[in-house]
Design a protein around this motif. Structure first.
Motif, PDB file in Angstrom:
ATOM      1  N   ASP A  20       0.863  -1.174   0.000  1.00  0.00           N
ATOM      2  CA  ASP A  20       0.000   0.000   0.000  1.00  0.00           C
ATOM      3  C   ASP A  20       0.900   1.224   0.000  1.00  0.00           C
ATOM      4  O   ASP A  20       1.709   1.417   0.909  1.00  0.00           O
ATOM      5  CB  ASP A  20      -0.908  -0.002   1.234  1.00  0.00           C
ATOM      6  N   SER A  21       0.771   2.039  -1.038  1.00  0.00           N
ATOM      7  CA  SER A  21       1.547   3.282  -1.151  1.00  0.00           C
ATOM      8  C   SER A  21       3.043   3.015  -1.082  1.00  0.00           C
ATOM      9  O   SER A  21       3.795   3.737  -0.427  1.00  0.00           O
ATOM     10  CB  SER A  21       1.142   4.277  -0.044  1.00  0.00           C
ATOM     11  N   GLU A  22       3.461   1.945  -1.772  1.00  0.00           N
ATOM     12  CA  GLU A  22       4.861   1.536  -1.865  1.00  0.00           C
ATOM     13  C   GLU A  22       5.473   1.182  -0.497  1.00  0.00           C
ATOM     14  O   GLU A  22       6.677   1.293  -0.289  1.00  0.00           O
ATOM     15  CB  GLU A  22       5.698   2.605  -2.563  1.00  0.00           C
ATOM     16  N   LEU A  23       4.613   0.750   0.407  1.00  0.00           N
ATOM     17  CA  LEU A  23       5.042   0.152   1.658  1.00  0.00           C
ATOM     18  C   LEU A  23       4.460  -1.254   1.729  1.00  0.00           C
ATOM     19  O   LEU A  23       3.315  -1.469   1.327  1.00  0.00           O
ATOM     20  CB  LEU A  23       4.568   0.961   2.870  1.00  0.00           C
ATOM     21  N   ASP A  47      -5.736  -2.488  12.730  1.00  0.00           N
ATOM     22  CA  ASP A  47      -4.699  -1.497  12.424  1.00  0.00           C
ATOM     23  C   ASP A  47      -3.309  -1.939  12.877  1.00  0.00           C
ATOM     24  O   ASP A  47      -2.333  -1.204  12.692  1.00  0.00           O
ATOM     25  CB  ASP A  47      -5.033  -0.155  13.095  1.00  0.00           C
ATOM     26  N   LEU A  48      -3.208  -3.131  13.457  1.00  0.00           N
ATOM     27  CA  LEU A  48      -1.902  -3.622  13.919  1.00  0.00           C
ATOM     28  C   LEU A  48      -1.171  -4.299  12.762  1.00  0.00           C
ATOM     29  O   LEU A  48      -0.884  -5.502  12.779  1.00  0.00           O
ATOM     30  CB  LEU A  48      -2.094  -4.582  15.095  1.00  0.00           C
ATOM     31  N   ASN A  49      -0.865  -3.499  11.742  1.00  0.00           N
ATOM     32  CA  ASN A  49      -0.210  -4.001  10.539  1.00  0.00           C
ATOM     33  C   ASN A  49       1.287  -3.719  10.623  1.00  0.00           C
ATOM     34  O   ASN A  49       1.709  -2.603  10.914  1.00  0.00           O
ATOM     35  CB  ASN A  49      -0.805  -3.333   9.298  1.00  0.00           C
ATOM     36  N   SER A  52       5.917  -3.653  -6.739  1.00  0.00           N
ATOM     37  CA  SER A  52       7.346  -3.920  -6.870  1.00  0.00           C
ATOM     38  C   SER A  52       8.027  -4.089  -5.503  1.00  0.00           C
ATOM     39  O   SER A  52       8.972  -4.866  -5.367  1.00  0.00           O
ATOM     40  CB  SER A  52       8.019  -2.781  -7.643  1.00  0.00           C
ATOM     41  N   VAL A  53       7.539  -3.381  -4.502  1.00  0.00           N
ATOM     42  CA  VAL A  53       8.129  -3.519  -3.163  1.00  0.00           C
ATOM     43  C   VAL A  53       7.783  -4.892  -2.585  1.00  0.00           C
ATOM     44  O   VAL A  53       8.631  -5.568  -1.996  1.00  0.00           O
ATOM     45  CB  VAL A  53       7.641  -2.390  -2.235  1.00  0.00           C
ATOM     46  N   LYS A  54       6.552  -5.311  -2.768  1.00  0.00           N
ATOM     47  CA  LYS A  54       6.138  -6.641  -2.310  1.00  0.00           C
ATOM     48  C   LYS A  54       6.961  -7.722  -2.998  1.00  0.00           C
ATOM     49  O   LYS A  54       7.382  -8.700  -2.365  1.00  0.00           O
ATOM     50  CB  LYS A  54       4.650  -6.846  -2.578  1.00  0.00           C
ATOM     51  N   LYS A  55       7.186  -7.567  -4.308  1.00  0.00           N
ATOM     52  CA  LYS A  55       7.982  -8.553  -5.041  1.00  0.00           C
ATOM     53  C   LYS A  55       9.394  -8.625  -4.467  1.00  0.00           C
ATOM     54  O   LYS A  55       9.979  -9.710  -4.349  1.00  0.00           O
ATOM     55  CB  LYS A  55       8.039  -8.197  -6.527  1.00  0.00           C
ATOM     56  N   ASN A  56       9.938  -7.486  -4.088  1.00  0.00           N
ATOM     57  CA  ASN A  56      11.283  -7.480  -3.506  1.00  0.00           C
ATOM     58  C   ASN A  56      11.313  -8.251  -2.187  1.00  0.00           C
ATOM     59  O   ASN A  56      12.244  -9.030  -1.929  1.00  0.00           O
ATOM     60  CB  ASN A  56      11.751  -6.041  -3.290  1.00  0.00           C
TER      61      ASN A  56
END
Length: 470
Positions: free
Chosen positions: A115-118, A192-194, A220-224
């Motif tokens: 979400d939002s590159e996080l 919200d405890l993510n 792309s961040v998840k793939k990394n």
């Protein structure tokens, strides 16, 4: 009726024993942050002390006799140890029972998202927690991943000083005016405890290659993150379906207080009772009655399931032990259980002057005053409680006084302030004598709890005296 502070009675050599035992315990809870890790360490300690797997005894058709030592493991999350006594099991056992699960955050089965590159992991909290306490602190990931080929991958991320840690973000105070008006139970909510685990897009060769530019690639961040998990642990995203991964506070337990009289760490509830229970059984010899140490899972959620105290594991293993001594019958098993004595080794609430209004001071547990007996627990009108008999309490007083064990009695706060329970009532259902006994804890169920070293040592002495003389 005031109980003396245990620190005042120690000689120099006894001071050294208190701190030596406490250091061993500090290392134990630093290394054992899940029930599986506790079982693994308990088995290692038992093996060094001469205990053998009960399954091997059964498979070989061997007989057990007085002095023999065996253990059995239940699904890698609970363990039970027996030291066979001189008296027939039908006359009863002396049992120490504690739980090795602690409040934490469990990673969901389909947890990973961007979400939002996080990249974050969804969690489901386990046990009773104040959710707002679990944000903005370094966390570690512990657990196992079971692969389809039957192999198990052990995961520990965040404990080595060179490891990265993970964590849950908090809202900055500058934008928190609406949050600060919420009830404590709503300041941070369960969904919200993510846990934040990454922010760097996948770049470079191999699986990172795409027709699109890396910065534009979807997730792309998840793939990394998945690439890192694949390279280091050999696991795919789908393997989360058969994983048991826990989010716990990172780092070792620490000496607490300028005088080093206390220990602050994660998981005192209830490993601070499990460890001295285990050590007590491993260190005693020549028992008259069979000594037992039960370390179980799932107490924080009602002792349910195959690895909780409500399972038949204890009864089944007691039957196997009787069979291996050549003296089994269903009637004798029932007599053995009913004639047994048990200490439900669980923590109690320590008096805290910062929150004195929830305690009734004459019936509270204090740091440094030794082992705690809770004749009853429960909530308000003793609801859900085991209530030990006066006769049993009288016998225990005699045992502790003769062994020079400092002890105190306590309730879990004021009558209408709340309450809690343990595994005591479950064993009491088998008609045996049971009482709650353990160690006073501050910050109970917080990520970092606090105990007194003197209380830890006195409880260890008390458990040994119980095994020898109850």
């Amino acid at each position: 009726m005031e109980r003396k502070n245990a620190w005042k009675k120690y000689s120099k050599s006894e001071f050294e024993q208190v701190f030596e035992f406490s250091e061993k315990y500090r290392r134990f809870i630093s290394d054992c942050k899940t029930e599986r890790e506790c079982v693994d360490e308990a088995v290692a300690m038992a093996s060094r002390a001469g205990y053998k797997p009960l399954n091997n005894i059964i498979a070989a058709g061997e007989k057990l006799k007085a002095g023999d030592k065996v253990y059995a493991v239940n699904m890698n999350k609970a363990v039970i140890l027996f030291q066979i006594g001189k008296k027939p099991l039908e006359e009863g056992m002396n049992i120490l029972g504690a739980h090795i699960d602690s409040p934490r955050l469990d990673i969901k089965q389909n947890p990973l998202y961007e979400d939002s590159e996080l990249v974050l992991l969804d969690t489901h909290y386990y046990g009773g927690i104040k959710k707002y306490q679990w944000v903005a602190m370094p966390m570690a990931i512990h657990g196992v991943v079971a692969l389809k080929d039957g192999s198990i991958v052990n995961i520990v991320i965040g404990e080595d000083i060179a490891d990265p840690v993970v964590g849950i973000s908090d809202l900055l105070i500058h934008l928190a005016s609406a949050q600060m008006d919420k009830k404590g139970s709503k300041v941070v909510e369960g969904e919200d405890l993510n846990v934040l685990v990454g922010s760097m897009p996948c770049v470079g060769d191999g699986e990172c290659e795409s027709d699109e530019k890396p910065d534009d690639e979807k997730d792309s961040v998840k793939k990394n993150i998945l690439n890192i998990l694949k390279e280091k642990y050999g696991i795919e995203e789908e393997d989360f379906l058969s994983a048991e991964l826990e989010i716990v506070p990172a780092g070792p337990a620490r000496d607490y207080g300028i005088d080093r009289s206390m220990i602050m760490g994660y998981g005192h509830d209830d490993r601070v009772c499990a460890y001295p229970s285990l050590e007590a059984l491993l260190q005693v010899e020549g028992l008259e009655r069979t000594g037992v140490c039960i370390l179980v899972d799932k107490e924080e959620i009602g002792s349910v399931g195959a690895t909780g105290m409500q399972s038949r594991f204890f009864e089944n293993m007691a039957a196997e032990i009787m069979n291996c001594t050549g003296d089994y019958s269903e009637l004798k098993l029932r007599r053995a259980l009913a004639n047994s004595n048990m200490l439900s080794s669980d923590v109690s609430a320590a008096f805290d002057p910062n929150y004195a209004n929830v305690s009734e001071k004459k019936n509270s547990a204090f740091f440094g005053h030794g082992m705690v007996f809770n004749k009853y627990t429960g909530a308000r009108g003793k609801s859900g409680s085991n209530d030990a008999s006066a006769e049993y309490m009288g016998r225990l007083r005699k045992i502790m006084d003769e062994a020079d064990v400092s002890f105190q009695t306590s309730e879990l706060g004021k009558v209408d302030a709340g309450g809690g329970g343990t595994i005591a009532y479950i064993l009491a259902n088998l008609d045996m004598n049971v009482i709650d006994s353990g160690i006073a804890v501050q910050n109970m169920h917080a990520p970092y709890e606090v105990i007194s070293k003197a209380d830890l040592y006195e409880t260890f002495k008390g458990y040994k005296a119980f095994l020898l003389h109850a």
